[in-house]
Motif scaffolding. Structure first.
Motif, PDB file in Angstrom:
ATOM      1  N   TYR A 175       0.849  -1.182   0.000  1.00 41.88           N
ATOM      2  CA  TYR A 175       0.000   0.000   0.000  1.00 41.88           C
ATOM      3  C   TYR A 175       0.888   1.237   0.000  1.00 41.88           C
ATOM      4  O   TYR A 175       2.004   1.222   0.516  1.00 41.88           O
ATOM      5  CB  TYR A 175      -0.910   0.030   1.234  1.00 41.88           C
ATOM      6  CG  TYR A 175      -1.958  -1.058   1.253  1.00 41.88           C
ATOM      7  CD1 TYR A 175      -3.243  -0.827   0.775  1.00 41.88           C
ATOM      8  CD2 TYR A 175      -1.654  -2.335   1.747  1.00 41.88           C
ATOM      9  CE1 TYR A 175      -4.201  -1.822   0.799  1.00 41.88           C
ATOM     10  CE2 TYR A 175      -2.612  -3.333   1.771  1.00 41.88           C
ATOM     11  CZ  TYR A 175      -3.887  -3.074   1.299  1.00 41.88           C
ATOM     12  OH  TYR A 175      -4.841  -4.059   1.323  1.00 41.88           O
ATOM     13  N   ARG A 176       0.333   2.315  -0.560  1.00 43.65           N
ATOM     14  CA  ARG A 176       1.018   3.606  -0.531  1.00 43.65           C
ATOM     15  C   ARG A 176       0.336   4.511   0.478  1.00 43.65           C
ATOM     16  O   ARG A 176      -0.894   4.628   0.497  1.00 43.65           O
ATOM     17  CB  ARG A 176       0.994   4.267  -1.898  1.00 43.65           C
ATOM     18  CG  ARG A 176       1.913   5.485  -1.978  1.00 43.65           C
ATOM     19  CD  ARG A 176       1.463   6.447  -3.047  1.00 43.65           C
ATOM     20  NE  ARG A 176       2.458   7.483  -3.287  1.00 43.65           N
ATOM     21  CZ  ARG A 176       2.575   8.592  -2.571  1.00 43.65           C
ATOM     22  NH1 ARG A 176       1.764   8.807  -1.530  1.00 43.65           N
ATOM     23  NH2 ARG A 176       3.481   9.499  -2.858  1.00 43.65           N
ATOM     24  N   ARG A 177       1.130   5.158   1.293  1.00 47.81           N
ATOM     25  CA  ARG A 177       0.576   6.087   2.267  1.00 47.81           C
ATOM     26  C   ARG A 177       0.161   7.373   1.545  1.00 47.81           C
ATOM     27  O   ARG A 177       0.985   8.045   0.935  1.00 47.81           O
ATOM     28  CB  ARG A 177       1.597   6.417   3.351  1.00 47.81           C
ATOM     29  CG  ARG A 177       2.010   5.242   4.228  1.00 47.81           C
ATOM     30  CD  ARG A 177       2.834   5.752   5.393  1.00 47.81           C
ATOM     31  NE  ARG A 177       3.279   4.664   6.259  1.00 47.81           N
ATOM     32  CZ  ARG A 177       4.479   4.100   6.206  1.00 47.81           C
ATOM     33  NH1 ARG A 177       5.354   4.529   5.306  1.00 47.81           N
ATOM     34  NH2 ARG A 177       4.813   3.134   7.025  1.00 47.81           N
ATOM     35  N   SER A 178      -1.092   7.726   1.631  1.00 43.80           N
ATOM     36  CA  SER A 178      -1.563   8.971   1.035  1.00 43.80           C
ATOM     37  C   SER A 178      -1.482  10.099   2.055  1.00 43.80           C
ATOM     38  O   SER A 178      -1.310   9.869   3.256  1.00 43.80           O
ATOM     39  CB  SER A 178      -2.999   8.804   0.533  1.00 43.80           C
ATOM     40  OG  SER A 178      -3.871   8.528   1.610  1.00 43.80           O
ATOM     41  N   VAL A 182      -5.343   7.733   4.000  1.00 47.91           N
ATOM     42  CA  VAL A 182      -5.923   6.538   3.396  1.00 47.91           C
ATOM     43  C   VAL A 182      -4.810   5.727   2.735  1.00 47.91           C
ATOM     44  O   VAL A 182      -3.955   6.285   2.035  1.00 47.91           O
ATOM     45  CB  VAL A 182      -7.001   6.915   2.369  1.00 47.91           C
ATOM     46  CG1 VAL A 182      -7.584   5.665   1.720  1.00 47.91           C
ATOM     47  CG2 VAL A 182      -8.100   7.733   3.028  1.00 47.91           C
ATOM     48  N   GLN A 183      -4.800   4.411   2.968  1.00 45.37           N
ATOM     49  CA  GLN A 183      -3.811   3.522   2.361  1.00 45.37           C
ATOM     50  C   GLN A 183      -4.308   3.099   0.983  1.00 45.37           C
ATOM     51  O   GLN A 183      -5.404   2.522   0.854  1.00 45.37           O
ATOM     52  CB  GLN A 183      -3.572   2.288   3.245  1.00 45.37           C
ATOM     53  CG  GLN A 183      -3.215   2.598   4.686  1.00 45.37           C
ATOM     54  CD  GLN A 183      -1.911   3.347   4.831  1.00 45.37           C
ATOM     55  OE1 GLN A 183      -1.081   3.341   3.930  1.00 45.37           O
ATOM     56  NE2 GLN A 183      -1.718   4.001   5.961  1.00 45.37           N
ATOM     57  N   LEU A 184      -3.526   3.364  -0.045  1.00 51.02           N
ATOM     58  CA  LEU A 184      -3.891   3.053  -1.430  1.00 51.02           C
ATOM     59  C   LEU A 184      -3.234   1.747  -1.848  1.00 51.02           C
ATOM     60  O   LEU A 184      -2.021   1.587  -1.709  1.00 51.02           O
ATOM     61  CB  LEU A 184      -3.459   4.183  -2.362  1.00 51.02           C
ATOM     62  CG  LEU A 184      -3.986   5.579  -2.016  1.00 51.02           C
ATOM     63  CD1 LEU A 184      -3.396   6.615  -2.960  1.00 51.02           C
ATOM     64  CD2 LEU A 184      -5.496   5.606  -2.063  1.00 51.02           C
ATOM     65  N   LEU A 185      -4.037   0.803  -2.353  1.00 43.67           N
ATOM     66  CA  LEU A 185      -3.525  -0.500  -2.776  1.00 43.67           C
ATOM     67  C   LEU A 185      -2.740  -0.347  -4.074  1.00 43.67           C
ATOM     68  O   LEU A 185      -3.230   0.230  -5.051  1.00 43.67           O
ATOM     69  CB  LEU A 185      -4.678  -1.480  -2.972  1.00 43.67           C
ATOM     70  CG  LEU A 185      -4.314  -2.883  -3.473  1.00 43.67           C
ATOM     71  CD1 LEU A 185      -3.415  -3.599  -2.462  1.00 43.67           C
ATOM     72  CD2 LEU A 185      -5.565  -3.705  -3.739  1.00 43.67           C
ATOM     73  N   CYS A 186      -1.515  -0.861  -4.111  1.00 42.00           N
ATOM     74  CA  CYS A 186      -0.674  -0.808  -5.307  1.00 42.00           C
ATOM     75  C   CYS A 186      -1.136  -1.871  -6.296  1.00 42.00           C
ATOM     76  O   CYS A 186      -1.186  -3.060  -5.963  1.00 42.00           O
ATOM     77  CB  CYS A 186       0.792  -1.020  -4.944  1.00 42.00           C
ATOM     78  SG  CYS A 186       1.476   0.254  -3.876  1.00 42.00           S
ATOM     79  N   ALA A 187      -1.489  -1.450  -7.504  1.00 41.95           N
ATOM     80  CA  ALA A 187      -2.013  -2.347  -8.534  1.00 41.95           C
ATOM     81  C   ALA A 187      -0.940  -2.595  -9.581  1.00 41.95           C
ATOM     82  O   ALA A 187      -0.256  -1.661 -10.018  1.00 41.95           O
ATOM     83  CB  ALA A 187      -3.256  -1.746  -9.181  1.00 41.95           C
ATOM     84  N   ASP A 188      -0.782  -3.862  -9.987  1.00 38.89           N
ATOM     85  CA  ASP A 188       0.162  -4.193 -11.054  1.00 38.89           C
ATOM     86  C   ASP A 188      -0.472  -3.889 -12.408  1.00 38.89           C
ATOM     87  O   ASP A 188      -1.565  -3.328 -12.495  1.00 38.89           O
ATOM     88  CB  ASP A 188       0.588  -5.653 -10.947  1.00 38.89           C
ATOM     89  CG  ASP A 188      -0.596  -6.607 -10.934  1.00 38.89           C
ATOM     90  OD1 ASP A 188      -1.726  -6.149 -11.166  1.00 38.89           O
ATOM     91  OD2 ASP A 188      -0.393  -7.802 -10.675  1.00 38.89           O
ATOM     92  N   ASP A 189       0.213  -4.259 -13.505  1.00 32.90           N
ATOM     93  CA  ASP A 189      -0.253  -3.889 -14.840  1.00 32.90           C
ATOM     94  C   ASP A 189      -1.597  -4.516 -15.182  1.00 32.90           C
ATOM     95  O   ASP A 189      -2.488  -3.842 -15.715  1.00 32.90           O
ATOM     96  CB  ASP A 189       0.799  -4.298 -15.880  1.00 32.90           C
ATOM     97  CG  ASP A 189       2.100  -3.531 -15.716  1.00 32.90           C
ATOM     98  OD1 ASP A 189       2.059  -2.460 -15.071  1.00 32.90           O
ATOM     99  OD2 ASP A 189       3.141  -4.002 -16.206  1.00 32.90           O
TER     100      ASP A 189
END
Length: 386
Positions: A175-178, A182-189
């Motif tokens: 996850y990326r800290r915004s 809010v924690q944003l889920l890292c999505a692959d291609d």
């Protein structure tokens, strides 16, 4: 020639031909079943014969091969031109030109068909076997303490460490800290492509432009480093949005960014670039989303700078002469130190000669003076000449 099976009432077709040239003699047969299965046969003949005998030998060899497969009750012959009998003619020519030693077994001939060049076929196979790594693979390794790739420079290591501080692992996912917590889920291609299609298709609202699509995806809790650029590219390929919408939106956005009076703040009410009035909370949420997409702009700027540097490096290296020095070479060293010399401008620009004692990494060497003593300070190669 057509052959009919007496048990299953199926039909087989046989093509045969003979060939004779300076290399030798041979016959070729092609058996085709009712299921369109081709059986090629090529036989080399080591005895003298006429052209008619060659045709008889090919026919007899083909009938023997057919009888070994099935039992037939009806046979009919049809004369065809050489243009329609090219397969059998090629087999006969092949048999007449090859040399097969006595006792050597040749396996059945297998003919394949490739619709693309061999290198493209191998690349496609390698691409299917290659496991693609997600864009956050190196960041994930840093979080787990596995370090940077060995080929990364010191600058790249520092940038990766700073970038990894904004990410966290939770439940096996990254996850990326915004900036709004809010924690944003890292999505692959693959997941990013599915998210773009689902959100823009109307499942999460009507069709929208690229900037609104990126904000919607961030609001849903997803993130990847090329989010905004992918959204703009995806919207341009959508056929349900008319081209004049892009033109009007781009023009309005350009006017809004270029005019200070278009952005009006009235206590808790703000004028958005879309022409809608929103509260201060909504304005802050939009600014937080724009901050999350700053990494994409930083990376894009870094890529542009690196590309420009590579262009300058190539242009500069065209005029550079590679200077290679080995141990034992005699060189002169440039006098760059500001040493008082009564000769003034007549002072020599080069001193020496010196001998190369050791090559050091970073394009530097250690020198020996004329007495064989080592000079303690290393010398760069740009200060030396032979």
């Amino acid at each position: 020639m057509t052959i009919r099976d007496m048990h299953s009432f199926t039909t087989w077709t046989m093509y045969f031909d003979g060939a004779s040239n300076s290399k030798g003699k041979g016959v070729g047969i092609v058996l085709i079943s009712s299921q369109d299965e081709h059986i090629p046969i090529s036989i080399k003949l080591d005895f003298d014969y006429t052209n008619n005998v060659a045709e008889y030998e090919a026919c007899i060899a083909g009938l023997e091969a057919a009888l070994s497969l099935e039992s037939f009750h009806n046979i009919s012959f049809t004369y065809i031109s050489r243009l329609r009998n090219r397969f059998a003619d090629a087999l006969a020519t092949l048999a007449s030109m090859v040399d097969i030693p006595v006792g050597v077994k040749v396996r059945p001939l297998a003919i394949k068909r490739h619709v693309v060049p061999a290198h493209i076929h191998m690349v496609q196979i390698a691409a299917r076997c290659l496991v693609r790594k997600p864009w956050y693979f190196d960041i994930k390794n840093l979080i787990f303490g596995r370090g940077n790739p060995p080929e990364a420079s010191l600058t790249e290591r520092r940038a990766s460490q700073k970038l990894a501080s904004r990410y966290v692992i939770c439940g096996g996912d990254q996850y990326r800290r915004s900036f709004d917590g809010v924690q944003l889920l890292c999505a692959d291609d693959d997941r990013a492509a599915k998210i773009l299609e689902d959100v823009h298709s109307g499942g999460c609202g009507p069709h929208m432009n690229g900037k609104m699509l990126a904000r919607k995806i961030l609001h849903l809790g997803y993130f990847w480093t090329t989010l905004e650029a992918d959204c703009f590219s995806f919207v341009k390929t959508c056929h349900n949005v008319y081209p004049h919408i892009y033109w009007s939106y781009s023009l309005f956005t350009h006017i809004w960014h270029g005019s200070c009076s278009a952005h009006r703040v009235d206590n808790s009410v703000t004028q958005n670039p879309d022409g809608k009035r929103s509260t201060g909370i909504e304005w802050a949420r939009i600014r937080h989303q724009e901050l999350c997409m700053l990494d994409e702009k930083r990376l894009k700027t870094t890529y542009h700078v690196q590309g420009y540097q590579r262009i300058l490096e190539r242009a500069f290296n065209k005029k550079v002469r590679i200077r290679e020095l080995r141990e034992g070479d005699m060189v002169l060293r440039e006098c760059r130190a500001s040493i008082f010399d009564p000769r003034g401008k007549f002072r020599p620009n080069w001193s020496g000669s010196y001998g190369v004692d050791e090559s050091l990494p970073g394009k530097a060497v250690r020198l020996l003076d004329q007495n064989g003593d080592r000079i303690p300070e290393p010398t760069n190669l740009d200060q030396l000449k032979r």
